[in-house]
Write a protein that holds these residues in place. Structure first.
Motif, PDB file in Angstrom:
ATOM      1  N   GLU A  87       2.770  60.333 -42.665  1.00  0.00           N
ATOM      2  CA  GLU A  87       3.671  59.177 -42.595  1.00  0.00           C
ATOM      3  C   GLU A  87       3.300  58.201 -41.483  1.00  0.00           C
ATOM      4  O   GLU A  87       3.842  57.085 -41.421  1.00  0.00           O
ATOM      5  N   ASP A  88       2.377  58.604 -40.594  1.00  0.00           N
ATOM      6  CA  ASP A  88       1.876  57.682 -39.568  1.00  0.00           C
ATOM      7  C   ASP A  88       0.766  56.783 -40.099  1.00  0.00           C
ATOM      8  O   ASP A  88       0.312  55.865 -39.397  1.00  0.00           O
ATOM      9  N   SER A  89       0.328  57.050 -41.307  1.00  0.00           N
ATOM     10  CA  SER A  89      -0.710  56.220 -41.917  1.00  0.00           C
ATOM     11  C   SER A  89      -0.190  54.793 -42.048  1.00  0.00           C
ATOM     12  O   SER A  89       0.863  54.555 -42.651  1.00  0.00           O
ATOM     13  N   SER A  90      -0.919  53.854 -41.485  1.00  0.00           N
ATOM     14  CA  SER A  90      -0.461  52.473 -41.466  1.00  0.00           C
ATOM     15  C   SER A  90      -1.566  51.582 -40.908  1.00  0.00           C
ATOM     16  O   SER A  90      -2.650  52.050 -40.572  1.00  0.00           O
ATOM     17  N   PHE A  91      -1.275  50.304 -40.824  1.00  0.00           N
ATOM     18  CA  PHE A  91      -2.161  49.302 -40.230  1.00  0.00           C
ATOM     19  C   PHE A  91      -1.603  49.009 -38.839  1.00  0.00           C
ATOM     20  O   PHE A  91      -0.484  48.500 -38.713  1.00  0.00           O
ATOM     21  N   TYR A  92      -2.359  49.346 -37.793  1.00  0.00           N
ATOM     22  CA  TYR A  92      -1.912  49.147 -36.429  1.00  0.00           C
ATOM     23  C   TYR A  92      -2.644  47.931 -35.852  1.00  0.00           C
ATOM     24  O   TYR A  92      -3.877  47.851 -35.902  1.00  0.00           O
ATOM     25  N   ILE A  93      -1.871  47.006 -35.327  1.00  0.00           N
ATOM     26  CA  ILE A  93      -2.441  45.760 -34.828  1.00  0.00           C
ATOM     27  C   ILE A  93      -1.973  45.530 -33.396  1.00  0.00           C
ATOM     28  O   ILE A  93      -0.782  45.645 -33.106  1.00  0.00           O
ATOM     29  N   CYS A  94      -2.917  45.193 -32.525  1.00  0.00           N
ATOM     30  CA  CYS A  94      -2.530  44.843 -31.167  1.00  0.00           C
ATOM     31  C   CYS A  94      -2.603  43.335 -31.002  1.00  0.00           C
ATOM     32  O   CYS A  94      -3.251  42.634 -31.792  1.00  0.00           O
ATOM     33  N   SER A  95      -1.927  42.829 -30.006  1.00  0.00           N
ATOM     34  CA  SER A  95      -2.073  41.424 -29.656  1.00  0.00           C
ATOM     35  C   SER A  95      -2.005  41.283 -28.147  1.00  0.00           C
ATOM     36  O   SER A  95      -1.452  42.146 -27.456  1.00  0.00           O
ATOM     37  N   ALA A  96      -2.600  40.225 -27.658  1.00  0.00           N
ATOM     38  CA  ALA A  96      -2.614  39.956 -26.226  1.00  0.00           C
ATOM     39  C   ALA A  96      -2.081  38.559 -25.988  1.00  0.00           C
ATOM     40  O   ALA A  96      -2.359  37.642 -26.773  1.00  0.00           O
ATOM     41  N   ARG A  97      -1.318  38.422 -24.938  1.00  0.00           N
ATOM     42  CA  ARG A  97      -0.668  37.142 -24.680  1.00  0.00           C
ATOM     43  C   ARG A  97      -1.325  36.422 -23.510  1.00  0.00           C
ATOM     44  O   ARG A  97      -1.535  37.006 -22.444  1.00  0.00           O
ATOM     45  N   VAL A  98      -1.628  35.151 -23.751  1.00  0.00           N
ATOM     46  CA  VAL A  98      -2.107  34.288 -22.684  1.00  0.00           C
ATOM     47  C   VAL A  98      -0.918  33.956 -21.782  1.00  0.00           C
ATOM     48  O   VAL A  98       0.195  33.755 -22.275  1.00  0.00           O
ATOM     49  N   ILE A  99      -1.157  33.932 -20.482  1.00  0.00           N
ATOM     50  CA  ILE A  99      -0.052  33.722 -19.541  1.00  0.00           C
ATOM     51  C   ILE A  99       0.665  32.405 -19.820  1.00  0.00           C
ATOM     52  O   ILE A  99       1.882  32.329 -19.831  1.00  0.00           O
ATOM     53  N   TRP A 100      -0.084  31.339 -20.025  1.00  0.00           N
ATOM     54  CA  TRP A 100       0.513  30.064 -20.428  1.00  0.00           C
ATOM     55  C   TRP A 100      -0.391  29.426 -21.462  1.00  0.00           C
ATOM     56  O   TRP A 100      -1.601  29.400 -21.261  1.00  0.00           O
ATOM     57  N   PRO A 101       0.103  28.972 -22.593  1.00  0.00           N
ATOM     58  CA  PRO A 101       1.518  28.757 -22.907  1.00  0.00           C
ATOM     59  C   PRO A 101       2.112  29.845 -23.806  1.00  0.00           C
ATOM     60  O   PRO A 101       2.803  29.562 -24.761  1.00  0.00           O
ATOM     61  N   TYR A 102       1.852  31.088 -23.438  1.00  0.00           N
ATOM     62  CA  TYR A 102       2.451  32.236 -24.112  1.00  0.00           C
ATOM     63  C   TYR A 102       1.955  32.423 -25.539  1.00  0.00           C
ATOM     64  O   TYR A 102       2.607  33.054 -26.339  1.00  0.00           O
ATOM     65  N   GLU A 103       0.778  31.875 -25.822  1.00  0.00           N
ATOM     66  CA  GLU A 103       0.205  32.108 -27.138  1.00  0.00           C
ATOM     67  C   GLU A 103      -0.227  33.561 -27.226  1.00  0.00           C
ATOM     68  O   GLU A 103      -0.726  34.147 -26.270  1.00  0.00           O
ATOM     69  N   GLN A 104      -0.045  34.129 -28.405  1.00  0.00           N
ATOM     70  CA  GLN A 104      -0.379  35.522 -28.631  1.00  0.00           C
ATOM     71  C   GLN A 104      -1.494  35.594 -29.653  1.00  0.00           C
ATOM     72  O   GLN A 104      -1.394  34.977 -30.726  1.00  0.00           O
ATOM     73  N   TYR A 105      -2.552  36.325 -29.326  1.00  0.00           N
ATOM     74  CA  TYR A 105      -3.698  36.455 -30.207  1.00  0.00           C
ATOM     75  C   TYR A 105      -3.810  37.902 -30.664  1.00  0.00           C
ATOM     76  O   TYR A 105      -3.681  38.835 -29.869  1.00  0.00           O
ATOM     77  N   PHE A 106      -4.070  38.062 -31.947  1.00  0.00           N
ATOM     78  CA  PHE A 106      -4.099  39.387 -32.538  1.00  0.00           C
ATOM     79  C   PHE A 106      -5.516  39.929 -32.657  1.00  0.00           C
ATOM     80  O   PHE A 106      -6.469  39.184 -32.895  1.00  0.00           O
ATOM     81  N   GLY A 107      -5.630  41.243 -32.501  1.00  0.00           N
ATOM     82  CA  GLY A 107      -6.861  41.919 -32.822  1.00  0.00           C
ATOM     83  C   GLY A 107      -6.983  42.054 -34.331  1.00  0.00           C
ATOM     84  O   GLY A 107      -6.032  41.764 -35.067  1.00  0.00           O
ATOM     85  N   PRO A 108      -8.128  42.505 -34.818  1.00  0.00           N
ATOM     86  CA  PRO A 108      -8.344  42.615 -36.267  1.00  0.00           C
ATOM     87  C   PRO A 108      -7.606  43.774 -36.920  1.00  0.00           C
ATOM     88  O   PRO A 108      -7.545  43.859 -38.143  1.00  0.00           O
ATOM     89  N   GLY A 109      -7.032  44.661 -36.129  1.00  0.00           N
ATOM     90  CA  GLY A 109      -6.258  45.768 -36.685  1.00  0.00           C
ATOM     91  C   GLY A 109      -7.067  47.034 -36.884  1.00  0.00           C
ATOM     92  O   GLY A 109      -8.302  47.002 -36.991  1.00  0.00           O
ATOM     93  N   THR A 110      -6.357  48.145 -36.937  1.00  0.00           N
ATOM     94  CA  THR A 110      -6.948  49.456 -37.193  1.00  0.00           C
ATOM     95  C   THR A 110      -6.178  50.107 -38.328  1.00  0.00           C
ATOM     96  O   THR A 110      -4.957  50.267 -38.242  1.00  0.00           O
ATOM     97  N   ARG A 111      -6.901  50.458 -39.370  1.00  0.00           N
ATOM     98  CA  ARG A 111      -6.251  51.118 -40.506  1.00  0.00           C
ATOM     99  C   ARG A 111      -6.368  52.627 -40.318  1.00  0.00           C
ATOM    100  O   ARG A 111      -7.472  53.172 -40.299  1.00  0.00           O
ATOM    101  N   LEU A 112      -5.243  53.274 -40.134  1.00  0.00           N
ATOM    102  CA  LEU A 112      -5.203  54.717 -39.905  1.00  0.00           C
ATOM    103  C   LEU A 112      -4.741  55.436 -41.161  1.00  0.00           C
ATOM    104  O   LEU A 112      -3.698  55.088 -41.733  1.00  0.00           O
ATOM    105  N   THR A 113      -5.523  56.405 -41.571  1.00  0.00           N
ATOM    106  CA  THR A 113      -5.152  57.269 -42.699  1.00  0.00           C
ATOM    107  C   THR A 113      -5.126  58.702 -42.200  1.00  0.00           C
ATOM    108  O   THR A 113      -6.111  59.202 -41.654  1.00  0.00           O
ATOM    109  N   VAL A 114      -3.996  59.356 -42.358  1.00  0.00           N
ATOM    110  CA  VAL A 114      -3.837  60.751 -41.941  1.00  0.00           C
ATOM    111  C   VAL A 114      -3.761  61.620 -43.190  1.00  0.00           C
ATOM    112  O   VAL A 114      -2.887  61.405 -44.046  1.00  0.00           O
ATOM    113  N   THR A 115      -4.687  62.558 -43.291  1.00  0.00           N
ATOM    114  CA  THR A 115      -4.733  63.399 -44.501  1.00  0.00           C
ATOM    115  C   THR A 115      -4.084  64.757 -44.266  1.00  0.00           C
ATOM    116  O   THR A 115      -3.881  65.185 -43.125  1.00  0.00           O
TER     117      THR A 115
END
Lengths: 115, 110
Positions: A87-115
């Motif tokens: 049930e933890d299988s999912s698409f995990y995405i991180c993002s990082a925020r620039v201090i100003w003007p608070y824009e948030q940029y996303f990483g390309p994501g990690t697709r996790l499959t647990v068998t």
């Protein structure tokens, strides 16, 4: 725009094992990073906010002992899924925020499959 | 609770037409507004940010902000099939996390 990398891009693991996902801001320093999870055809769900040098803040319903977050430097945050289950299988995405003007940029994501 | 509302769509427009995507938000203290594009199976990509009332243009994209009406929109001119994606509106108050809308799915038909 700023660049955020994520590694690995996909991972398959067996139930009960742990998986670590890395998130890096490549061309800027990020005091705050965020971890999201997204199931197919659903909206982004914020899991936790990661602040450099301090403990992460988890959203309601997210188990902090299962999803370990470490933000040891201004360019790196890691998410470890411990004792993973299918049930933890999912698409995990991180993002990082620039201090100003608070824009948030996303990483390309990690697709996790647990068998 | 801070809310950001978007029509889920799908919004279907013919190639070459103008696509208009709308978003309303509940927090009057919001100061920064963003539009992200997310292709199926990919992560969101920041395409526009706007901070003051009025229009902001970048290529085929125009973001419009009306703080009095708590309304932000994104116009895509000369829509292309490659613009077909889900568009996420995001809002934040200074220093706080982004609140995302549920997204509008745009379909541009050749």
């Amino acid at each position: 725009g700023a660049v955020v990398s994520q590694h690995p891009s996909w991972v398959i693991c067996k139930s009960g094992t742990s998986v670590k996902i890395e998130c890096r801001s490549l061309d800027f320093q990020a005091t705050t990073m965020f971890w999201y999870r997204q199931f197919p055809k659903q909206s982004l769900m914020l899991m936790a906010t990661s602040n450099e040098g301090s403990k992460a803040t988890y959203e309601q319903g997210v188990e902090k002992d299962k999803f370990l977050i470490n933000h040891a430097s201004l360019t790196l945050s890691t998410l470890t899924v411990t004792s993973a289950h299918p049930e933890d299988s999912s698409f995990y995405i991180c993002s990082a925020r620039v201090i100003w003007p608070y824009e948030q940029y996303f990483g390309p994501g990690t697709r996790l499959t647990v068998t | 609770q801070k809310e950001v509302e978007q029509n889920s769509g799908p919004l279907s427009v013919p190639e070459g037409a103008i696509a208009s995507l709308n978003c309303t938000y509940s927090d009057r203290g919001s100061q920064s507004f963003f539009w992200y594009r997310q292709y199926s199976g990919k992560s969101p990509e920041l395409i526009m940010s706007i901070y003051s009332n009025g229009d902001k243009e970048d290529g085929r994209f125009t973001a419009q902000l009306n703080k009095a009406s708590q309304y932000v929109s994104l116009l895509i001119r000369d829509s292309q099939p490659s613009d077909s994606a889900t568009y996420l509106c995001a809002v934040n108050e200074a220093g706080n996390m982004l609140t995302f809308g549920g997204g509008t799915r745009l379909m541009v038909k050749p």
